[in-house]
Motif scaffolding. Structure first.
Motif, PDB file in Angstrom:
ATOM      1  N   ALA A  53     -22.043  53.225 -11.455  1.00 11.42           N
ATOM      2  CA  ALA A  53     -21.078  54.289 -11.141  1.00 11.42           C
ATOM      3  C   ALA A  53     -20.531  54.130  -9.731  1.00 11.42           C
ATOM      4  O   ALA A  53     -19.336  54.380  -9.476  1.00 11.42           O
ATOM      5  CB  ALA A  53     -21.746  55.660 -11.312  1.00 11.42           C
ATOM      6  N   ASP A  54     -21.391  53.720  -8.790  1.00 10.77           N
ATOM      7  CA  ASP A  54     -20.933  53.543  -7.410  1.00 10.77           C
ATOM      8  C   ASP A  54     -19.943  52.381  -7.316  1.00 10.77           C
ATOM      9  O   ASP A  54     -18.942  52.454  -6.590  1.00 10.77           O
ATOM     10  CB  ASP A  54     -22.127  53.286  -6.492  1.00 10.77           C
ATOM     11  CG  ASP A  54     -23.029  54.501  -6.366  1.00 10.77           C
ATOM     12  OD1 ASP A  54     -22.532  55.625  -6.582  1.00 10.77           O
ATOM     13  OD2 ASP A  54     -24.231  54.323  -6.065  1.00 10.77           O
ATOM     14  N   LEU A  55     -20.222  51.299  -8.048  1.00 10.23           N
ATOM     15  CA  LEU A  55     -19.291  50.171  -8.048  1.00 10.23           C
ATOM     16  C   LEU A  55     -17.960  50.568  -8.666  1.00 10.23           C
ATOM     17  O   LEU A  55     -16.888  50.200  -8.160  1.00 10.23           O
ATOM     18  CB  LEU A  55     -19.900  48.993  -8.829  1.00 10.23           C
ATOM     19  CG  LEU A  55     -21.076  48.274  -8.171  1.00 10.23           C
ATOM     20  CD1 LEU A  55     -21.657  47.235  -9.130  1.00 10.23           C
ATOM     21  CD2 LEU A  55     -20.637  47.594  -6.871  1.00 10.23           C
ATOM     22  N   ALA A  56     -18.018  51.326  -9.760  1.00 13.31           N
ATOM     23  CA  ALA A  56     -16.787  51.761 -10.409  1.00 13.31           C
ATOM     24  C   ALA A  56     -15.954  52.628  -9.480  1.00 13.31           C
ATOM     25  O   ALA A  56     -14.720  52.506  -9.410  1.00 13.31           O
ATOM     26  CB  ALA A  56     -17.132  52.522 -11.698  1.00 13.31           C
ATOM     27  N   GLU A  57     -16.625  53.505  -8.721  1.00 14.67           N
ATOM     28  CA  GLU A  57     -15.905  54.370  -7.783  1.00 14.67           C
ATOM     29  C   GLU A  57     -15.267  53.552  -6.669  1.00 14.67           C
ATOM     30  O   GLU A  57     -14.105  53.800  -6.294  1.00 14.67           O
ATOM     31  CB  GLU A  57     -16.875  55.400  -7.200  1.00 14.67           C
ATOM     32  CG  GLU A  57     -16.214  56.372  -6.224  1.00 14.67           C
ATOM     33  CD  GLU A  57     -17.202  57.375  -5.646  1.00 14.67           C
ATOM     34  OE1 GLU A  57     -16.807  58.135  -4.753  1.00 14.67           O
ATOM     35  OE2 GLU A  57     -18.384  57.369  -6.083  1.00 14.67           O
ATOM     36  N   ARG A  58     -16.015  52.588  -6.117  1.00 14.69           N
ATOM     37  CA  ARG A  58     -15.467  51.763  -5.034  1.00 14.69           C
ATOM     38  C   ARG A  58     -14.268  50.939  -5.504  1.00 14.69           C
ATOM     39  O   ARG A  58     -13.321  50.718  -4.747  1.00 14.69           O
ATOM     40  CB  ARG A  58     -16.557  50.817  -4.515  1.00 14.69           C
ATOM     41  CG  ARG A  58     -17.676  51.492  -3.729  1.00 14.69           C
ATOM     42  CD  ARG A  58     -17.173  52.015  -2.386  1.00 14.69           C
ATOM     43  NE  ARG A  58     -18.259  52.393  -1.520  1.00 14.69           N
ATOM     44  CZ  ARG A  58     -18.778  51.607  -0.571  1.00 14.69           C
ATOM     45  NH1 ARG A  58     -18.283  50.401  -0.374  1.00 14.69           N
ATOM     46  NH2 ARG A  58     -19.768  52.039   0.177  1.00 14.69           N
ATOM     47  N   LEU A  59     -14.335  50.473  -6.756  1.00 10.19           N
ATOM     48  CA  LEU A  59     -13.272  49.599  -7.256  1.00 10.19           C
ATOM     49  C   LEU A  59     -12.133  50.372  -7.908  1.00 10.19           C
ATOM     50  O   LEU A  59     -11.072  49.801  -8.186  1.00 10.19           O
ATOM     51  CB  LEU A  59     -13.860  48.606  -8.273  1.00 10.19           C
ATOM     52  CG  LEU A  59     -14.905  47.634  -7.725  1.00 10.19           C
ATOM     53  CD1 LEU A  59     -15.540  46.847  -8.868  1.00 10.19           C
ATOM     54  CD2 LEU A  59     -14.288  46.690  -6.708  1.00 10.19           C
ATOM     55  N   GLY A  60     -12.367  51.660  -8.188  1.00 11.89           N
ATOM     56  CA  GLY A  60     -11.334  52.471  -8.828  1.00 11.89           C
ATOM     57  C   GLY A  60     -11.106  52.114 -10.279  1.00 11.89           C
ATOM     58  O   GLY A  60      -9.959  52.166 -10.758  1.00 11.89           O
ATOM     59  N   VAL A  61     -12.186  51.751 -10.975  1.00 11.83           N
ATOM     60  CA  VAL A  61     -12.077  51.390 -12.386  1.00 11.83           C
ATOM     61  C   VAL A  61     -13.190  52.102 -13.151  1.00 11.83           C
ATOM     62  O   VAL A  61     -14.026  52.805 -12.569  1.00 11.83           O
ATOM     63  CB  VAL A  61     -12.205  49.855 -12.584  1.00 11.83           C
ATOM     64  CG1 VAL A  61     -11.045  49.139 -11.918  1.00 11.83           C
ATOM     65  CG2 VAL A  61     -13.547  49.349 -12.049  1.00 11.83           C
ATOM     66  N   GLY A  62     -13.230  51.894 -14.475  1.00  8.78           N
ATOM     67  CA  GLY A  62     -14.276  52.484 -15.294  1.00  8.78           C
ATOM     68  C   GLY A  62     -15.502  51.594 -15.385  1.00  8.78           C
ATOM     69  O   GLY A  62     -15.488  50.420 -14.992  1.00  8.78           O
ATOM     70  N   LEU A  63     -16.563  52.166 -15.960  1.00  8.34           N
ATOM     71  CA  LEU A  63     -17.824  51.417 -16.089  1.00  8.34           C
ATOM     72  C   LEU A  63     -17.676  50.199 -16.999  1.00  8.34           C
ATOM     73  O   LEU A  63     -18.296  49.160 -16.756  1.00  8.34           O
ATOM     74  CB  LEU A  63     -18.917  52.346 -16.632  1.00  8.34           C
ATOM     75  CG  LEU A  63     -19.520  53.335 -15.623  1.00  8.34           C
ATOM     76  CD1 LEU A  63     -20.474  54.294 -16.325  1.00  8.34           C
ATOM     77  CD2 LEU A  63     -20.250  52.573 -14.527  1.00  8.34           C
ATOM     78  N   ARG A  64     -16.863  50.309 -18.052  1.00  6.57           N
ATOM     79  CA  ARG A  64     -16.673  49.164 -18.948  1.00  6.57           C
ATOM     80  C   ARG A  64     -16.019  48.002 -18.204  1.00  6.57           C
ATOM     81  O   ARG A  64     -16.369  46.841 -18.416  1.00  6.57           O
ATOM     82  CB  ARG A  64     -15.828  49.579 -20.153  1.00  6.57           C
ATOM     83  CG  ARG A  64     -16.520  50.588 -21.075  1.00  6.57           C
ATOM     84  CD  ARG A  64     -15.658  50.904 -22.272  1.00  6.57           C
ATOM     85  NE  ARG A  64     -15.379  49.706 -23.075  1.00  6.57           N
ATOM     86  CZ  ARG A  64     -14.590  49.700 -24.153  1.00  6.57           C
ATOM     87  NH1 ARG A  64     -13.974  50.838 -24.531  1.00  6.57           N
ATOM     88  NH2 ARG A  64     -14.405  48.598 -24.838  1.00  6.57           N
TER      89      ARG A  64
END
Length: 320
Positions: A24-35
């Protein structure tokens, strides 16, 4: 595609910046979804990056250690720190790391932005090395330029002093060899049509822009270090000496610099030192100071010099 590639580089940078990341933290940093994060993680694995995943609520991703070293992403401060460390090691201050540090430094400086080059230049200008009496200062930029030319097979034009003064030598660089105190370049001298050894600290100015590419020639020896050792320890001198030591080569080697002499084992209990000097007195002192029993094989003129020195030493002992 460009957006995906840029996102992969950003993801790789995040994974290298700390140990563990929640998806979730990576998705937030990258501005994308978990998939999308999971797909990008799979892409990194396909490129050879070992990304470990831990399932569960407390799970996440971690960049692991693989069988080969993948490319690293460094921020500005990290790149400067690595370059400074490599420059320090390339001076020979860390035993055994000089050559590999220089190769790594050449790769890093090739892609270093100009703003970071200025920071390195400022560091170098403000740093004063504390060196021994035999140390010869060599510009790291000159070393890295020569190393890059060796790697890329490009000619160099070097201003080098000789018997007829400073001349411009066009060379095809083969390899750099580091001794305790000096750097040497083994290269094919185009104008003289032969292999030559150049002391890098004697090169005047910089190496200039890299010249035309060349097809590497067969080196004069499979072991560049051994060839340079032969070239600098006896060939340039008036007297070439061969000294038989009645001691194993393992005992004599720690007292012999590769830049001053070349050792070869004769048998398990003796070895021969090949060295040279323009002074028989210097040869006598250098040989006797090693502390082992020895015989002079060459030159015969060295024997009476050793005898006269022994007489003076005995007289000095008697006087006390």
């Amino acid at each position: 595609m460009l957006e995906t590639s840029a996102r992969l580089l950003r993801l790789l940078s995040l994974l290298q910046s700390r140990g563990d990341w929640r998806g979730a933290d990576l998705a937030e940093r990258l501005g994308v979804g978990l998939r999308t994060v999971r797909r990008d993680i799979d892409r990194l694995r396909d490129l050879g990056y070992p990304v470990d995943a831990t399932p569960g609520v407390a799970g996440g991703y971690r960049l692991g250690a693989g069988a080969a070293l993948p490319p690293l992403l460094l921020d500005d401060d990290e790149a400067v720190a690595v370059a400074i460390g490599l420059r320090t090691a390339a001076t020979g201050s860390v035993a055994g790391l000089a050559e590999s540090s220089l190769r790594a430094l050449a790769k890093l400086q090739q892609v270093l932005p100009s703003r970071l080059r200025h920071r390195l230049t400022a560091f170098q200008a403000a740093t004063v090395p504390l060196t021994g009496p035999h140390a010869q200062g060599v510009d790291p930029d000159l070393l890295t330029a020569i190393a890059a030319a060796c790697r890329d097979h490009r000619r160099l034009r070097l201003r080098y002093p000789g018997r007829d003064g400073v001349t411009v030598r066009t060379v095809e660089p083969h390899s750099l060899v580091h001794t305790t105190w000096r750097w040497y370049l083994l290269a094919w001298d185009v104008d003289r049509a032969g292999w030559r050894t150049f002391r890098v600290d004697r090169v005047e100015g910089d190496a200039g822009p890299p010249g035309a590419r060349f097809t590497p020639r067969t080196p004069p020896s499979e072991d560049a270090a051994a060839y340079v050792s032969r070239a600098i320890t006896s060939a340039p001198y008036r007297y070439q000496a061969r000294i038989l030591f009645h001691a194993p080569v393992e005992a004599v080697a720690p007292r012999t610099s590769p830049g001053a002499g070349r050792l070869e084992a004769r048998d398990a209990r003796s070895c021969v030192l090949h060295t040279g000097s323009n002074s028989l007195e210097e040869l006598a002192i250098y040989t006797a100071a090693k502390g082992f029993a020895f015989e002079v094989l060459d030159p015969p003129e060295l024997v009476p010099v050793l005898g006269a020195m022994a007489d003076r030493l005995r007289a000095a002992c008697s006087a006390t």
